[in-house]
Design a protein around this motif. Structure first.
Motif, mmCIF file in Angstrom:
data_model
loop_
_atom_site.group_PDB
_atom_site.id
_atom_site.type_symbol
_atom_site.label_atom_id
_atom_site.label_comp_id
_atom_site.label_asym_id
_atom_site.label_seq_id
_atom_site.Cartn_x
_atom_site.Cartn_y
_atom_site.Cartn_z
ATOM 1 N N SER A 63 0.826 -1.204 0.000
ATOM 2 C CA SER A 63 0.000 0.000 0.000
ATOM 3 C C SER A 63 0.864 1.259 0.000
ATOM 4 C CB SER A 63 -0.914 0.009 1.230
ATOM 5 O OG SER A 63 -1.625 1.221 1.303
ATOM 6 N N ASN A 64 0.477 2.221 -0.835
ATOM 7 C CA ASN A 64 1.146 3.520 -0.845
ATOM 8 C C ASN A 64 0.579 4.458 0.222
ATOM 9 O OD1 ASN A 64 2.887 2.956 -3.015
ATOM 10 N ND2 ASN A 64 1.251 3.378 -4.499
ATOM 11 N N LYS A 65 -0.498 4.011 0.858
ATOM 12 C CA LYS A 65 -1.152 4.838 1.860
ATOM 13 C C LYS A 65 -0.339 4.843 3.147
ATOM 14 C CE LYS A 65 -5.451 5.066 4.520
ATOM 15 N NZ LYS A 65 -6.715 4.360 4.838
ATOM 16 N N LEU A 66 -0.103 6.046 3.684
ATOM 17 C CA LEU A 66 0.622 6.155 4.944
ATOM 18 C C LEU A 66 -0.252 5.633 6.086
ATOM 19 C CD1 LEU A 66 2.253 9.692 4.567
ATOM 20 C CD2 LEU A 66 3.392 7.476 4.411
ATOM 21 N N PRO A 67 0.356 5.048 7.110
ATOM 22 C CA PRO A 67 -0.435 4.533 8.228
ATOM 23 C C PRO A 67 -1.232 5.637 8.910
ATOM 24 C CG PRO A 67 1.839 3.744 8.348
ATOM 25 C CD PRO A 67 1.801 4.793 7.287
ATOM 26 N N SER A 68 -2.464 5.312 9.272
ATOM 27 C CA SER A 68 -3.298 6.229 10.042
ATOM 28 C C SER A 68 -3.100 5.880 11.515
ATOM 29 C CB SER A 68 -4.768 6.075 9.636
ATOM 30 O OG SER A 68 -5.594 6.920 10.408
ATOM 31 N N LEU A 69 -2.140 6.563 12.135
ATOM 32 C CA LEU A 69 -1.688 6.170 13.472
ATOM 33 C C LEU A 69 -2.616 6.680 14.573
ATOM 34 C CD1 LEU A 69 2.143 6.877 13.037
ATOM 35 C CD2 LEU A 69 0.942 4.702 12.778
ATOM 36 N N ALA A 70 -2.845 5.833 15.538
ATOM 37 C CA ALA A 70 -3.629 6.201 16.723
ATOM 38 C C ALA A 70 -3.200 5.291 17.864
ATOM 39 C CB ALA A 70 -5.125 6.063 16.454
ATOM 40 N N MET A 71 -3.305 5.788 19.094
ATOM 41 C CA MET A 71 -2.959 4.968 20.249
ATOM 42 C C MET A 71 -3.965 3.822 20.357
ATOM 43 S SD MET A 71 -0.228 6.344 21.218
ATOM 44 C CE MET A 71 0.073 5.371 22.687
ATOM 45 N N THR A 72 -3.441 2.608 20.329
ATOM 46 C CA THR A 72 -4.293 1.422 20.265
ATOM 47 C C THR A 72 -3.777 0.352 21.217
ATOM 48 O OG1 THR A 72 -4.675 1.880 17.908
ATOM 49 C CG2 THR A 72 -5.269 -0.323 18.705
ATOM 50 N N ASN A 73 -4.699 -0.351 21.845
ATOM 51 C CA ASN A 73 -4.329 -1.499 22.660
ATOM 52 C C ASN A 73 -4.013 -2.656 21.722
ATOM 53 O OD1 ASN A 73 -4.362 -3.860 24.286
ATOM 54 N ND2 ASN A 73 -5.609 -2.820 25.810
ATOM 55 N N ILE A 74 -2.785 -3.162 21.765
ATOM 56 C CA ILE A 74 -2.368 -4.213 20.836
ATOM 57 C C ILE A 74 -3.197 -5.472 21.005
ATOM 58 C CG2 ILE A 74 -0.611 -5.237 22.339
ATOM 59 C CD1 ILE A 74 -0.331 -4.625 18.524
ATOM 60 N N HIS A 75 -3.786 -5.646 22.189
ATOM 61 C CA HIS A 75 -4.603 -6.845 22.420
ATOM 62 C C HIS A 75 -5.923 -6.785 21.657
ATOM 63 C CE1 HIS A 75 -2.134 -6.771 26.318
ATOM 64 N NE2 HIS A 75 -1.571 -7.604 25.470
ATOM 65 N N GLU A 76 -6.386 -5.566 21.331
ATOM 66 C CA GLU A 76 -7.567 -5.443 20.477
ATOM 67 C C GLU A 76 -7.265 -6.009 19.095
ATOM 68 O OE1 GLU A 76 -8.934 -1.453 20.282
ATOM 69 O OE2 GLU A 76 -9.235 -1.246 22.454
ATOM 70 N N VAL A 77 -6.057 -5.742 18.609
ATOM 71 C CA VAL A 77 -5.627 -6.267 17.312
ATOM 72 C C VAL A 77 -5.574 -7.793 17.359
ATOM 73 C CG1 VAL A 77 -3.681 -6.382 15.700
ATOM 74 C CG2 VAL A 77 -4.340 -4.186 16.712
ATOM 75 N N LEU A 78 -4.949 -8.337 18.400
ATOM 76 C CA LEU A 78 -4.798 -9.789 18.511
ATOM 77 C C LEU A 78 -6.154 -10.477 18.663
ATOM 78 C CD1 LEU A 78 -1.670 -10.012 20.870
ATOM 79 C CD2 LEU A 78 -1.760 -9.932 18.361
ATOM 80 N N GLU A 79 -7.052 -9.876 19.429
ATOM 81 C CA GLU A 79 -8.375 -10.467 19.607
ATOM 82 C C GLU A 79 -9.183 -10.450 18.306
ATOM 83 O OE1 GLU A 79 -10.050 -12.120 22.239
ATOM 84 O OE2 GLU A 79 -7.900 -12.337 22.601
ATOM 85 N N ARG A 80 -9.013 -9.376 17.525
ATOM 86 C CA ARG A 80 -9.693 -9.309 16.227
ATOM 87 C C ARG A 80 -9.188 -10.414 15.304
ATOM 88 N NH1 ARG A 80 -14.077 -8.766 13.332
ATOM 89 N NH2 ARG A 80 -13.728 -7.850 11.268
ATOM 90 N N VAL A 81 -7.883 -10.631 15.301
ATOM 91 C CA VAL A 81 -7.304 -11.707 14.489
ATOM 92 C C VAL A 81 -7.830 -13.063 14.969
ATOM 93 C CG1 VAL A 81 -5.154 -12.922 13.917
ATOM 94 C CG2 VAL A 81 -5.232 -10.412 13.858
ATOM 95 N N CYS A 82 -7.888 -13.248 16.281
ATOM 96 C CA CYS A 82 -8.393 -14.509 16.830
ATOM 97 C C CYS A 82 -9.833 -14.780 16.399
ATOM 98 C CB CYS A 82 -8.296 -14.504 18.354
ATOM 99 S SG CYS A 82 -6.617 -14.709 18.992
ATOM 100 N N SER A 83 -10.657 -13.756 16.423
ATOM 101 C CA SER A 83 -12.061 -13.941 16.040
ATOM 102 C C SER A 83 -12.176 -14.304 14.560
ATOM 103 C CB SER A 83 -12.870 -12.678 16.349
ATOM 104 O OG SER A 83 -12.442 -11.583 15.558
ATOM 105 N N LEU A 84 -11.345 -13.702 13.707
ATOM 106 C CA LEU A 84 -11.363 -14.021 12.278
ATOM 107 C C LEU A 84 -10.893 -15.458 12.038
ATOM 108 C CD1 LEU A 84 -9.882 -10.697 10.838
ATOM 109 C CD2 LEU A 84 -12.241 -11.497 10.600
#
Length: 361
Positions: free
Chosen positions: A191-212
């Motif tokens: 992707s050429n799109k720059l990251p849209s950065l925001a303070m995020t709990n990394i466990h939200e990311v991991l839980e989303r991956v787990c659910s998928l």
């Protein structure tokens, strides 16, 4: 200007060298955060413990320490093998300096891990290799996309001049294949799109991956979560990081499924904080480490050095783009990704700075 005890403590706490202070009985009086990280113990809880309760080494080493106390004689030992309480073996150089304080002899231990120096060298080589690969891919993509555009345009013009509609099937094949190749090149570039950065709990990311993953496998694979709840939020693009982790987990699922039944598979997601970690040429006081481990067949040794290159895959039906895209996303976050693999166990480790705005030079 006189330096207070608090300032002395501040200096020691911010040293990157693992430093321990032992009393004459070889019991711990102090260790700085670098030593805590190296030995994987808490200095506060370990206060007063005998040196062999912190890590094990040879009997001769204990004799040398006792001799240093008795004779006030400093010494240095090279390539010593230490085993931490967690069973981790590390190779270190350490220097022992006797200090006379209020009539008692203390020992100052300065420990320099050799493994870490080798690891930094490996990381720098990996980052340099990845940057070179990006430049090659960009150049190759440019050379491919230009003629593809001409081929597609010529096919469109030719289609307008054909006398029979049936002949347009051939030009449609040319156009569709040109579009397919262009999409493939775009995926290689990422992707050429720059990251849209925001303070995020990394466990939200991991839980989303787990659910998928649970939805895709219909609960047929065992997911093990081992999170550090004290981990602070990290500055990331949530959607991109989900994609990065998901690519690794899907690869693990496919590897496990190719070897045996998916229900026998086990994927672990682990998060921890790591202090004083170097990424490239920048040392960060604190980084988040996310480990994704699986019990699959492992990655072939001949692929491990080129694992993050585009178009490199260990599966006949693989595109070889998933890990290349993941590596690109992690790089955009000033992070690092590593892999260790042997038959029966593979671990991908993602390191993300928790202080991206204030790296330590």
């Amino acid at each position: 200007m006189t330096i207070s005890d608090a300032q002395h403590r501040l200096l020691l706490d911010n040293l990157t060298t693992a430093t321990l202070l032992l009393n004459a009985e070889l019991r711990l009086e102090y260790m700085n955060p670098a030593a805590e990280m190296l030995l994987a113990v808490s200095g506060q809880r370990s206060h007063g413990q005998f040196i062999s309760e912190l890590f094990t080494e040879s009997v001769e080493a204990l004799g040398s320490l006792r001799q240093a106390v008795q004779q006030a004689h400093p010494f240095t030992k090279r390539e010593a093998q230490l085993t931490s309480l967690g069973g981790q073996s590390i190779t270190v150089d350490y220097a022992v300096t006797p200090i006379l304080h209020q009539g008692a002899t203390l020992l100052l231990l300065e420990v320099h891990p050799r493994d870490r120096l080798l690891r930094i060298t490996k990381e720098e080589a990996q980052l340099s290799k990845q940057e070179t690969t990006k430049m090659l891919v960009r150049g190759l993509a440019h050379e491919i996309k230009n003629p593809l555009g001409g081929i597609r345009g010529a096919a469109q013009l030719l289609a307008r001049e054909l006398p029979e509609d049936g002949l347009r099937d051939y030009t449609n094949v040319i156009i569709e294949e040109a579009d397919r190749l262009r999409n493939l090149v775009d995926r290689m570039l990422g992707s050429n799109k720059l990251p849209s950065l925001a303070m995020t709990n990394i466990h939200e990311v991991l839980e989303r991956v787990c659910s998928l993953v649970e939805a895709e496998s219909q609960g047929g694979i065992t997911l093990v979560r081992d999170y550090d709840p004290s981990l602070p939020d990290v500055l990331i693009d949530r959607e991109q990081m989900i994609q990065a982790v998901l690519n690794i987990v899907r690869n693990a699922m496919q590897a496990i499924g190719a070897q045996n039944a998916l229900r026998l598979g086990r994927i672990s997601l682990r998060s921890r904080a790591v202090r004083q970690f170097t990424i490239g040429h920048i040392r960060h006081r604190l980084v988040a480490r996310v480990e994704i481990s699986d019990n699959g067949p492992g990655i072939p040794a001949e692929l491990q050095d080129t694992l993050f290159y585009p178009m490199v895959s260990g599966r006949p039906d693989g595109t070889g783009l998933g890990l290349a895209i993941t590596q690109n996303i992690i790089s955009q976050h000033q992070g690092l990704i590593e892999c260790e693999s042997h038959p029966g166990h593979t671990t991908f480790s993602i390191f993300l700075p928790l202080e991206q705005g204030a790296p330590v030079s």
